[in-house]
Design a protein around this motif. Structure first.
Motif, PDB file in Angstrom:
ATOM      1  N   GLN A 380       0.769  -1.270  -0.056  1.00  0.00           N
ATOM      2  CA  GLN A 380      -0.209   0.040  -0.105  1.00  0.00           C
ATOM      3  C   GLN A 380       0.673   1.323  -0.059  1.00  0.00           C
ATOM      4  OE1 GLN A 380      -2.358  -0.493   3.677  1.00  0.00           O
ATOM      5  NE2 GLN A 380      -3.762  -2.143   2.540  1.00  0.00           N
ATOM      6  N   ILE A 381       2.253   0.877  -0.127  1.00  0.00           N
ATOM      7  CA  ILE A 381       2.913   2.283  -0.161  1.00  0.00           C
ATOM      8  C   ILE A 381       3.795   2.222  -1.304  1.00  0.00           C
ATOM      9  CG2 ILE A 381       4.910   3.606   1.182  1.00  0.00           C
ATOM     10  CD1 ILE A 381       3.853   2.093   3.747  1.00  0.00           C
ATOM     11  N   ALA A 382       4.035   3.339  -2.227  1.00  0.00           N
ATOM     12  CA  ALA A 382       4.630   3.526  -3.225  1.00  0.00           C
ATOM     13  C   ALA A 382       6.405   3.214  -2.945  1.00  0.00           C
ATOM     14  CB  ALA A 382       4.383   4.855  -4.043  1.00  0.00           C
ATOM     15  N   GLN A 383       6.747   2.716  -3.841  1.00  0.00           N
ATOM     16  CA  GLN A 383       8.407   2.548  -3.752  1.00  0.00           C
ATOM     17  C   GLN A 383       9.108   3.768  -3.489  1.00  0.00           C
ATOM     18  OE1 GLN A 383      11.765   0.382  -3.277  1.00  0.00           O
ATOM     19  NE2 GLN A 383       9.864  -0.556  -3.433  1.00  0.00           N
ATOM     20  N   SER A 384       8.793   4.909  -4.334  1.00  0.00           N
ATOM     21  CA  SER A 384       9.470   6.264  -4.155  1.00  0.00           C
ATOM     22  C   SER A 384       9.275   6.639  -2.587  1.00  0.00           C
ATOM     23  CB  SER A 384       8.676   7.071  -4.948  1.00  0.00           C
ATOM     24  OG  SER A 384       7.297   7.275  -5.015  1.00  0.00           O
ATOM     25  N   GLU A 385       8.279   6.431  -1.938  1.00  0.00           N
ATOM     26  CA  GLU A 385       8.125   6.696  -0.530  1.00  0.00           C
ATOM     27  C   GLU A 385       8.865   5.948   0.263  1.00  0.00           C
ATOM     28  OE1 GLU A 385       6.587   9.536   0.748  1.00  0.00           O
ATOM     29  OE2 GLU A 385       6.312   9.948  -1.397  1.00  0.00           O
ATOM     30  N   ILE A 386       9.124   4.536   0.153  1.00  0.00           N
ATOM     31  CA  ILE A 386       9.781   3.814   0.793  1.00  0.00           C
ATOM     32  C   ILE A 386      11.441   4.150   0.768  1.00  0.00           C
ATOM     33  CG2 ILE A 386      10.643   1.403   1.007  1.00  0.00           C
ATOM     34  CD1 ILE A 386       7.737   0.484   0.147  1.00  0.00           C
ATOM     35  N   LEU A 387      11.811   4.374  -0.322  1.00  0.00           N
ATOM     36  CA  LEU A 387      13.162   4.709  -0.637  1.00  0.00           C
ATOM     37  C   LEU A 387      13.616   5.853   0.257  1.00  0.00           C
ATOM     38  CD1 LEU A 387      13.632   4.117  -4.491  1.00  0.00           C
ATOM     39  CD2 LEU A 387      14.552   2.960  -2.836  1.00  0.00           C
ATOM     40  N   LYS A 388      12.794   6.723   0.563  1.00  0.00           N
ATOM     41  CA  LYS A 388      13.112   7.985   1.327  1.00  0.00           C
ATOM     42  C   LYS A 388      13.547   7.448   2.921  1.00  0.00           C
ATOM     43  CE  LYS A 388       9.997  11.078  -0.984  1.00  0.00           C
ATOM     44  NZ  LYS A 388       8.595  11.981  -0.776  1.00  0.00           N
ATOM     45  N   VAL A 389      13.027   6.308   3.399  1.00  0.00           N
ATOM     46  CA  VAL A 389      13.313   5.977   4.427  1.00  0.00           C
ATOM     47  C   VAL A 389      14.226   4.644   4.613  1.00  0.00           C
ATOM     48  CG1 VAL A 389      12.346   4.791   6.834  1.00  0.00           C
ATOM     49  CG2 VAL A 389      11.057   6.703   5.327  1.00  0.00           C
ATOM     50  N   PHE A 390      13.916   3.741   3.531  1.00  0.00           N
ATOM     51  CA  PHE A 390      14.897   2.394   3.369  1.00  0.00           C
ATOM     52  C   PHE A 390      15.526   2.331   1.921  1.00  0.00           C
ATOM     53  CE2 PHE A 390      11.222   1.459   6.191  1.00  0.00           C
ATOM     54  CZ  PHE A 390      11.915   0.852   7.196  1.00  0.00           C
ATOM     55  N   PRO A 391      16.703   3.112   1.770  1.00  0.00           N
ATOM     56  CA  PRO A 391      17.385   3.290   0.532  1.00  0.00           C
ATOM     57  C   PRO A 391      18.002   1.680  -0.076  1.00  0.00           C
ATOM     58  CG  PRO A 391      18.774   4.081   2.243  1.00  0.00           C
ATOM     59  CD  PRO A 391      17.283   3.798   2.845  1.00  0.00           C
TER      60      PRO A 391
END
Length: 424
Positions: A380-391
């Motif tokens: 339910q969370i876009a990869q672009s948003e996840i990358l901000k926290v978990f590169p």
């Protein structure tokens, strides 16, 4: 001498019984599964050399003999440069017989240079040998000839004689012969070419180890040259620390190769920083009274950090000694390792603010890139948003043979460094 290759983490049940016994007695198996070997090095039994090689090694481009010599030189360099961390009776010790390896090389090199230990005796002579003027003056009366010149009808002299029949020579010959049979192939880079073939027929000492050490210590107290002192000390150390649970078996190596994997990568990557950097943030406990605790705790310790000041790029690298070839969770880094690496990246970014791009990298042993990177996903969370926290953490695979070659030959893997610090 015959060479047999066994891979680290192989199933112990597939090995010859003599190896299974030695591995079990020494605890050379993985902590999670006692059925798998955890050892890199060699076990020599009579004329067979069992070489335990790093996992995922591809040695198809070199012959077994060359690779075996590389492994021995790798262990010897590690042992020489990490003497302060290598002890014989430490429960946490990961090495097996590496003190013996450096000692063996010194003893064989000494023999090649100076030969067998000689017992030197001084014999007094009359009218022969080198003149001992002091003793001659004390013992003889001169007659005076023209110009009042003293003339001695007899003079006292001396002569040094050396011989190899002394007990020290027997002990020296016995040890050199044993090492020659076990390790000359490594030093000469050729099977069957012995350093001291004549010592096979040399008279052997019948003394016990304790008696040999006693005689060597007695001789050491009388030694005066640097070479004699060093040799006698090495012989004593050899007799005190000789490894092997049986007289025919020699075991040399390292139990946890992951530590040597990390050490080698740090050495062959030019300009590395072992980032136990005191500039990195560290945890501090704050009291309810609003003052900070003065409890000292270890700071962050990264495996490897490299940077390029021209490209303004960096790389936080963790040397991972995992198989990383399939989806088996035991062959891949755990969640804790991944989160810790992300935490390290965040810490480095805070300190090296001038760098435009810093990559997070795991380096695995191997020749095939099974995985390109590690990422976090959520439905339910876009990869672009996840990358901000978990590169992402990049996955790089290196053939251990290439790393060992560079490590042994004091070379840098500059091409690898360029790839890791690319600005693309």
């Amino acid at each position: 001498m015959k060479f047999e290759f066994i891979t680290d983490r192989d199933d112990i049940s597939d090995l010859p019984s003599v190896l299974r016994k030695e591995i079990n007695q020494r605890g050379l198996f993985t902590a999670k599964n006692s059925n798998n070997v955890s050892f890199c090095g060699m076990i020599i039994n009579y004329d067979t050399v069992y070489m335990f090689i790093p996992r995922s090694s591809d040695y198809s481009q070199i012959n077994k003999m060359e690779f075996a010599c590389l492994l021995m030189s790798m262990l010897e360099r590690y042992a020489t440069q990490n003497k302060s961390h290598i002890t014989s009776d430490d429960e946490e010790n990961i090495e097996v017989g590496l003190c013996y390896l450096t000692l063996a090389k010194e003893l064989l090199s000494d023999y090649q240079t100076y030969g067998l230990y000689k017992k030197v005796s001084k014999k007094e002579l009359i009218n022969a040998g080198k003149i001992n003027w002091k003793r001659t003056f004390q013992k003889e009366l001169p007659i005076f000839i023209h110009s009042h010149t003293p003339f001695y009808l007899e003079y006292y002299g001396y002569k040094f004689t050396s011989f190899h029949t002394h007990e020290i020579s027997k002990i020296h010959a016995e040890i050199v012969h044993k090492l020659d049979h076990s390790l000359s192939w490594w030093l000469n880079k050729k099977v069957g070419l012995l350093i001291a073939p004549d010592l096979a027929k040399f008279e052997k000492s019948t003394l016990t180890i304790e008696e040999k050490i006693y005689i060597l210590n007695k001789e050491l107290n009388q030694a005066y040259s640097d070479r004699e002192i060093k040799l006698l000390k090495n012989l004593i150390t050899f007799l005190s620390q000789e490894p092997g649970t049986a007289s025919t078996i020699l075991v040399l190596g390292i139990k946890k190769f992951e530590q040597l994997w990390e050490n080698m990568l740090r050495v062959v990557l030019r300009g590395t920083n072992q980032a136990n950097d005191n500039r990195l943030p560290f945890p501090v406990y704050k009291h309810t009274t609003n003052h900070l605790s003065d409890i000292k705790r270890p700071g962050m310790k990264l495996d490897i950090f490299i940077k390029d000041d021209k490209l303004l790029t960096g790389a936080v690298i963790d040397a991972k000694y995992y198989d990383a070839k399939d989806n088996n969770s035991e062959s891949l880094p755990a969640l804790g390792d991944i989160l810790k690496q992300i935490c390290y990246l965040n810490a480095v970014q805070l300190v090296h603010r001038n760098l435009i791009k810093i990559d997070n990298i795991f380096i695995f042993p191997g020749t095939h890139n099974t995985f390109s990177h590690i990422e976090f996903n959520h439905k339910q969370i876009a990869q672009s948003e996840i990358l901000k926290v978990f590169p992402h953490i990049k996955c790089v695979y290196l053939n251990p043979v290439d790393v060992i070659k560079a490590y042994v030959n004091n070379q840098y893997l500059d091409n690898l460094r360029t790839i890791l610090l690319s600005d693309k």
